[in-house]
Scaffold this motif. Structure first.
Motif, short mmCIF file in Angstrom:
data_model
loop_
_atom_site.label_atom_id
_atom_site.label_comp_id
_atom_site.label_asym_id
_atom_site.label_seq_id
_atom_site.Cartn_x
_atom_site.Cartn_y
_atom_site.Cartn_z
N THR A 78 0.84 -1.20 0.00
CA THR A 78 0.00 0.00 0.00
C THR A 78 0.88 1.25 0.00
OG1 THR A 78 -1.92 1.05 1.04
CG2 THR A 78 -0.18 0.24 2.51
N ASN A 79 0.23 2.40 0.05
CA ASN A 79 0.90 3.69 0.15
C ASN A 79 1.24 3.94 1.63
OD1 ASN A 79 1.25 6.59 0.45
ND2 ASN A 79 0.37 6.82 -1.60
N ASP A 81 1.94 6.61 3.04
CA ASP A 81 1.37 7.87 3.52
C ASP A 81 -0.14 7.83 3.64
OD1 ASP A 81 3.93 8.96 3.60
OD2 ASP A 81 3.80 9.73 1.55
N SER A 82 -0.76 6.69 3.32
CA SER A 82 -2.21 6.56 3.43
C SER A 82 -2.63 6.55 4.89
CB SER A 82 -2.66 5.26 2.77
OG SER A 82 -2.13 4.14 3.48
N GLU A 83 -3.93 6.56 5.11
CA GLU A 83 -4.43 6.53 6.49
C GLU A 83 -3.94 5.29 7.22
OE1 GLU A 83 -8.67 5.40 8.07
OE2 GLU A 83 -8.69 7.54 7.57
N LYS A 84 -4.01 4.13 6.57
CA LYS A 84 -3.56 2.91 7.23
C LYS A 84 -2.06 2.93 7.47
CE LYS A 84 -4.01 0.44 2.81
NZ LYS A 84 -4.69 1.59 2.14
N SER A 139 -1.66 8.72 -7.32
CA SER A 139 -2.67 8.87 -6.27
C SER A 139 -2.07 9.27 -4.92
CB SER A 139 -3.43 7.55 -6.09
OG SER A 139 -4.31 7.63 -4.98
N GLN A 141 -2.91 8.88 -1.87
CA GLN A 141 -3.93 8.08 -1.20
C GLN A 141 -4.37 8.65 0.14
OE1 GLN A 141 -3.98 3.58 0.43
NE2 GLN A 141 -3.47 3.75 -1.73
N SER A 142 -5.68 8.66 0.35
CA SER A 142 -6.34 9.09 1.59
C SER A 142 -6.39 10.60 1.79
CB SER A 142 -5.71 8.44 2.84
OG SER A 142 -5.79 7.03 2.77
N THR A 143 -5.85 11.38 0.83
CA THR A 143 -5.95 12.83 0.94
C THR A 143 -7.15 13.33 0.15
OG1 THR A 143 -4.52 13.26 -0.96
CG2 THR A 143 -3.44 13.04 1.19
N TRP A 173 5.64 4.05 -1.24
CA TRP A 173 4.81 2.88 -1.54
C TRP A 173 5.63 1.62 -1.31
CZ3 TRP A 173 4.40 -1.57 -4.24
CH2 TRP A 173 3.11 -2.06 -4.53
#
Length: 214
Positions: A78-79, A81-84, A139, A141-143, A173
Protein backbone atom coordinates in the motif's frame (compact mmCIF):
# COMPACT_ATOMS: atom_id res chain seq x y z
CA UNK A 1 -36.03 -2.99 14.47
CA UNK A 2 -36.08 -3.49 10.71
CA UNK A 3 -37.22 -7.11 10.42
CA UNK A 4 -36.21 -7.24 6.77
CA UNK A 5 -32.63 -6.95 7.99
CA UNK A 6 -32.94 -8.71 11.34
CA UNK A 7 -34.45 -11.82 9.73
CA UNK A 8 -31.55 -12.36 7.34
CA UNK A 9 -29.78 -15.52 8.48
CA UNK A 10 -28.24 -18.68 7.15
CA UNK A 11 -27.62 -21.98 8.87
CA UNK A 12 -24.12 -23.29 8.21
CA UNK A 13 -23.87 -27.03 7.60
CA UNK A 14 -21.01 -27.78 5.21
CA UNK A 15 -18.27 -28.96 7.57
CA UNK A 16 -16.95 -29.25 11.10
CA UNK A 17 -13.61 -28.36 12.69
CA UNK A 18 -12.12 -30.47 15.46
CA UNK A 19 -8.88 -30.28 17.38
CA UNK A 20 -7.75 -33.53 15.76
CA UNK A 21 -8.24 -32.00 12.29
CA UNK A 22 -5.74 -29.17 12.54
CA UNK A 23 -1.96 -28.85 12.20
CA UNK A 24 0.23 -28.01 15.18
CA UNK A 25 1.42 -24.86 13.40
CA UNK A 26 -1.17 -22.22 12.38
CA UNK A 27 0.63 -21.19 9.18
CA UNK A 28 0.53 -24.82 8.06
CA UNK A 29 -3.17 -24.90 8.91
CA UNK A 30 -3.74 -21.64 7.03
CA UNK A 31 -1.97 -23.15 4.03
CA UNK A 32 -4.34 -26.11 4.08
CA UNK A 33 -7.41 -23.86 4.15
CA UNK A 34 -5.85 -21.54 1.56
CA UNK A 35 -5.41 -24.42 -0.89
CA UNK A 36 -9.04 -25.43 -0.43
CA UNK A 37 -10.16 -21.85 -0.99
CA UNK A 38 -8.04 -21.61 -4.16
CA UNK A 39 -9.33 -24.93 -5.50
CA UNK A 40 -12.89 -23.76 -4.85
CA UNK A 41 -12.23 -20.89 -7.29
CA UNK A 42 -13.59 -18.25 -4.94
CA UNK A 43 -13.67 -14.73 -6.35
CA UNK A 44 -11.16 -12.38 -4.69
CA UNK A 45 -9.96 -15.23 -2.50
CA UNK A 46 -7.08 -13.05 -1.30
CA UNK A 47 -9.32 -10.17 -0.17
CA UNK A 48 -8.94 -9.54 3.55
CA UNK A 49 -10.08 -6.93 6.02
CA UNK A 50 -7.20 -4.97 7.52
CA UNK A 51 -7.90 -3.26 10.85
CA UNK A 52 -5.60 -0.62 12.32
CA UNK A 53 -5.69 1.96 15.10
CA UNK A 54 -5.13 5.67 14.49
CA UNK A 55 -2.68 7.82 16.49
CA UNK A 56 -5.76 9.01 18.43
CA UNK A 57 -6.76 5.43 19.27
CA UNK A 58 -9.66 5.15 16.81
CA UNK A 59 -10.09 1.85 14.96
CA UNK A 60 -10.42 1.73 11.17
CA UNK A 61 -10.88 -1.17 8.75
CA UNK A 62 -10.76 -1.64 5.00
CA UNK A 63 -10.27 -4.40 2.42
CA UNK A 64 -6.78 -5.04 1.06
CA UNK A 65 -5.30 -7.96 -0.89
CA UNK A 66 -2.99 -10.63 0.47
CA UNK A 67 0.04 -10.87 -1.82
CA UNK A 68 2.10 -13.52 -0.05
CA UNK A 69 2.39 -15.55 3.12
CA UNK A 70 5.02 -17.82 4.64
CA UNK A 71 6.28 -18.90 8.05
CA UNK A 72 7.05 -15.25 8.87
CA UNK A 73 3.53 -13.94 8.28
CA UNK A 74 1.21 -12.24 5.82
CA UNK A 75 2.15 -9.61 3.21
CA UNK A 76 0.24 -6.77 1.58
CA UNK A 77 1.26 -3.57 -0.23
CA UNK A 78 0.00 0.00 0.00
CA UNK A 79 0.90 3.69 0.15
CA UNK A 80 2.93 4.40 3.31
CA UNK A 81 1.37 7.87 3.52
CA UNK A 82 -2.21 6.56 3.43
CA UNK A 83 -4.43 6.53 6.49
CA UNK A 84 -3.56 2.91 7.23
CA UNK A 85 0.13 3.67 6.72
CA UNK A 86 -0.04 6.50 9.24
CA UNK A 87 -1.95 4.26 11.64
CA UNK A 88 0.66 1.53 11.48
CA UNK A 89 3.48 4.03 11.91
CA UNK A 90 1.84 5.16 15.16
CA UNK A 91 0.72 1.72 16.36
CA UNK A 92 2.63 -1.16 14.71
CA UNK A 93 -0.13 -3.71 15.20
CA UNK A 94 -2.82 -4.97 12.84
CA UNK A 95 -5.65 -7.45 12.52
CA UNK A 96 -6.66 -9.33 9.38
CA UNK A 97 -9.88 -11.18 8.55
CA UNK A 98 -10.57 -13.55 5.68
CA UNK A 99 -14.21 -14.53 5.07
CA UNK A 100 -14.68 -17.36 2.58
CA UNK A 101 -18.47 -17.44 2.42
CA UNK A 102 -18.80 -20.40 0.06
CA UNK A 103 -16.76 -22.54 2.45
CA UNK A 104 -18.52 -21.11 5.53
CA UNK A 105 -15.09 -20.22 6.92
CA UNK A 106 -13.39 -17.27 8.53
CA UNK A 107 -9.77 -16.73 9.57
CA UNK A 108 -8.83 -14.00 12.04
CA UNK A 109 -5.23 -12.90 12.49
CA UNK A 110 -3.68 -10.48 14.98
CA UNK A 111 -0.05 -9.48 15.17
CA UNK A 112 2.71 -6.97 14.82
CA UNK A 113 3.35 -5.15 11.56
CA UNK A 114 6.51 -3.86 9.91
CA UNK A 115 7.58 -2.64 6.48
CA UNK A 116 9.19 -5.12 4.12
CA UNK A 117 12.73 -4.36 3.06
CA UNK A 118 13.17 -2.23 -0.06
CA UNK A 119 14.32 -5.11 -2.25
CA UNK A 120 11.13 -7.10 -1.61
CA UNK A 121 8.94 -4.06 -2.26
CA UNK A 122 10.89 -3.28 -5.45
CA UNK A 123 10.46 -6.84 -6.72
CA UNK A 124 6.71 -6.82 -6.25
CA UNK A 125 6.29 -3.28 -7.60
CA UNK A 126 8.03 -4.18 -10.85
CA UNK A 127 5.80 -7.24 -11.25
CA UNK A 128 2.68 -5.05 -11.37
CA UNK A 129 1.03 -3.90 -14.61
CA UNK A 130 2.40 -0.61 -15.91
CA UNK A 131 -0.92 1.17 -15.32
CA UNK A 132 -0.89 0.16 -11.66
CA UNK A 133 2.69 1.35 -11.23
CA UNK A 134 1.73 4.73 -12.68
CA UNK A 135 -1.28 4.80 -10.37
CA UNK A 136 0.97 4.41 -7.33
CA UNK A 137 2.72 7.64 -8.36
CA UNK A 138 -0.48 9.48 -9.32
CA UNK A 139 -2.67 8.87 -6.27
CA UNK A 140 -2.06 10.81 -3.04
CA UNK A 141 -3.93 8.08 -1.20
CA UNK A 142 -6.34 9.09 1.59
CA UNK A 143 -5.95 12.83 0.94
CA UNK A 144 -8.81 15.08 -0.17
CA UNK A 145 -8.92 15.86 -3.92
CA UNK A 146 -11.19 18.36 -5.66
CA UNK A 147 -12.81 15.92 -8.08
CA UNK A 148 -12.25 12.98 -10.41
CA UNK A 149 -10.76 15.29 -13.02
CA UNK A 150 -7.90 16.16 -10.67
CA UNK A 151 -7.05 12.47 -10.29
CA UNK A 152 -7.17 11.91 -14.03
CA UNK A 153 -4.88 14.88 -14.65
CA UNK A 154 -2.42 13.57 -12.07
CA UNK A 155 -2.48 10.20 -13.82
CA UNK A 156 -1.92 11.78 -17.24
CA UNK A 157 1.00 13.78 -15.84
CA UNK A 158 2.65 10.66 -14.47
CA UNK A 159 1.87 8.74 -17.64
CA UNK A 160 3.80 11.35 -19.62
CA UNK A 161 6.61 11.40 -17.05
CA UNK A 162 7.13 7.67 -17.35
CA UNK A 163 6.43 7.32 -21.06
CA UNK A 164 9.68 5.39 -21.45
CA UNK A 165 8.25 2.57 -19.34
CA UNK A 166 10.99 2.89 -16.72
CA UNK A 167 8.91 3.37 -13.58
CA UNK A 168 10.78 3.15 -10.26
CA UNK A 169 8.97 2.33 -7.05
CA UNK A 170 7.92 5.49 -5.20
CA UNK A 171 9.52 5.84 -1.78
CA UNK A 172 6.04 6.28 -0.31
CA UNK A 173 4.81 2.88 -1.54
CA UNK A 174 5.72 -0.63 -0.46
CA UNK A 175 4.93 -3.75 1.50
CA UNK A 176 4.07 -4.67 5.05
CA UNK A 177 4.47 -7.95 6.91
CA UNK A 178 1.97 -8.90 9.60
CA UNK A 179 3.72 -11.32 11.96
CA UNK A 180 0.96 -13.23 13.78
CA UNK A 181 0.63 -13.67 17.50
CA UNK A 182 -2.91 -15.07 17.22
CA UNK A 183 -4.72 -16.95 14.43
CA UNK A 184 -8.30 -18.17 14.78
CA UNK A 185 -9.99 -20.63 12.44
CA UNK A 186 -13.79 -20.41 12.34
CA UNK A 187 -16.03 -22.99 10.72
CA UNK A 188 -19.75 -22.28 10.49
CA UNK A 189 -22.01 -24.84 12.14
CA UNK A 190 -25.80 -25.23 12.54
CA UNK A 191 -27.75 -23.22 15.13
CA UNK A 192 -24.87 -20.73 15.49
CA UNK A 193 -22.87 -23.37 17.40
CA UNK A 194 -19.81 -22.62 15.31
CA UNK A 195 -16.40 -24.25 15.65
CA UNK A 196 -13.64 -21.84 16.72
CA UNK A 197 -10.05 -22.97 17.24
CA UNK A 198 -7.54 -20.32 18.23
CA UNK A 199 -3.75 -20.50 18.13
CA UNK A 200 -1.78 -18.19 20.43
CA UNK A 201 1.96 -17.60 20.26
CA UNK A 202 3.78 -18.29 23.52
CA UNK A 203 6.84 -16.49 24.87
CA UNK A 204 8.82 -19.66 24.20
CA UNK A 205 7.98 -19.42 20.51
CA UNK A 206 5.54 -22.35 20.41
CA UNK A 207 1.80 -22.22 19.78
CA UNK A 208 -1.10 -23.35 21.92
CA UNK A 209 -4.47 -24.35 20.47
CA UNK A 210 -7.76 -23.87 22.31
CA UNK A 211 -11.44 -24.06 21.47
CA UNK A 212 -13.53 -20.92 21.93
CA UNK A 213 -17.26 -20.85 22.57
CA UNK A 214 -19.17 -19.43 19.61
Amino acid sequence: MNNAIADIRQDYRLRSLNETDVAADPITQFGSWWKEAMHSQLEEVNAMTLATVSPEGKPAARIVLLKDYDANGFVFFTNYDSEKGRDMAAHPFAALVFFWKDLERQVRIEGTVAKLDAAESDAYFHSRPQASRIGAWASPQSTVVADREELEKRYETMQARFASGNIPRPEHWGGYLVTPTMIEFWQGRPSRMHDRLVYRLQDTGGWTVARLAP
